[in-house]
Design an enzyme around this catalytic site. Sequence first.
Site, PDB file in Angstrom:
ATOM      1  N   ARG A  36      17.904   9.553  -4.842  1.00 24.97           N
ATOM      2  CA  ARG A  36      17.969  10.920  -5.338  1.00 24.97           C
ATOM      3  C   ARG A  36      16.746  11.427  -6.097  1.00 24.97           C
ATOM      4  O   ARG A  36      16.674  12.598  -6.402  1.00 24.97           O
ATOM      5  CB  ARG A  36      19.221  11.071  -6.200  1.00 24.97           C
ATOM      6  CG  ARG A  36      20.469  10.998  -5.358  1.00 24.97           C
ATOM      7  CD  ARG A  36      21.729  10.971  -6.190  1.00 24.97           C
ATOM      8  NE  ARG A  36      22.888  10.808  -5.347  1.00 24.97           N
ATOM      9  CZ  ARG A  36      23.347   9.642  -4.899  1.00 24.97           C
ATOM     10  NH1 ARG A  36      22.733   8.529  -5.223  1.00 24.97           N
ATOM     11  NH2 ARG A  36      24.394   9.586  -4.126  1.00 24.97           N
ATOM     12  N   HIS A 123      26.487  -3.556   0.252  1.00 28.83           N
ATOM     13  CA  HIS A 123      26.082  -2.911   1.503  1.00 28.83           C
ATOM     14  C   HIS A 123      25.361  -3.865   2.450  1.00 28.83           C
ATOM     15  O   HIS A 123      24.675  -3.430   3.360  1.00 28.83           O
ATOM     16  CB  HIS A 123      25.188  -1.705   1.212  1.00 28.83           C
ATOM     17  CG  HIS A 123      25.862  -0.656   0.382  1.00 28.83           C
ATOM     18  ND1 HIS A 123      27.018  -0.019   0.762  1.00 28.83           N
ATOM     19  CD2 HIS A 123      25.550  -0.145  -0.827  1.00 28.83           C
ATOM     20  CE1 HIS A 123      27.380   0.849  -0.171  1.00 28.83           C
ATOM     21  NE2 HIS A 123      26.507   0.789  -1.148  1.00 28.83           N
ATOM     22  N   CYS A 131      23.961  -9.478  16.189  1.00 30.99           N
ATOM     23  CA  CYS A 131      24.355  -8.766  17.398  1.00 30.99           C
ATOM     24  C   CYS A 131      25.826  -8.385  17.270  1.00 30.99           C
ATOM     25  O   CYS A 131      26.667  -9.213  16.922  1.00 30.99           O
ATOM     26  CB  CYS A 131      24.131  -9.655  18.623  1.00 30.99           C
ATOM     27  SG  CYS A 131      24.740  -8.892  20.162  1.00 30.99           S
TER      28      CYS A 131
END
Length: 145
Positions: A36, A123, A131
């Site tokens: 931000r 995350h 894959c």
Amino acid sequence: MRKEIEQLAKIINDSNSIVFFGGAGVSTESNIPDFRSETGLYNAVQKYGQSPETMLSHSFFNGHLETFYDYYKNNLIYTNAKPNKAHLALAKLESEGKLKAIVTQNIDGLHQLAGSKAVYELHGSVLRNNCMRCGEPYDLSYIMQ
């Protein structure tokens, strides 16, 4: 401000069960942009015309693979980044037995590079790529090619 720093130092010195919750601000000193700020990733989307949330979504990945990887490689991967004083201080607190865990939104792996072991990455990490069909792992150098 000095008083607040002294209070924080006392809390840390008196504690033996610290959990650190962090995000992009921890890695900005390692020249990795946050989201931000004026130079953050929200300002990098002009080239793509999409928000970072859209660019990093599963549906965008499925429908725009080339654009996804262009954004990913040019905005989220910093192969030359090194741990900064914050990463190193947290690793030191862990080695002293004071810090029990790091919970981070960061995907850069700098906490581990600094020596921290109990790192929970909300995350994932750019250092782990698999894959989607077979699960085969691919390292970052493969992804960058």
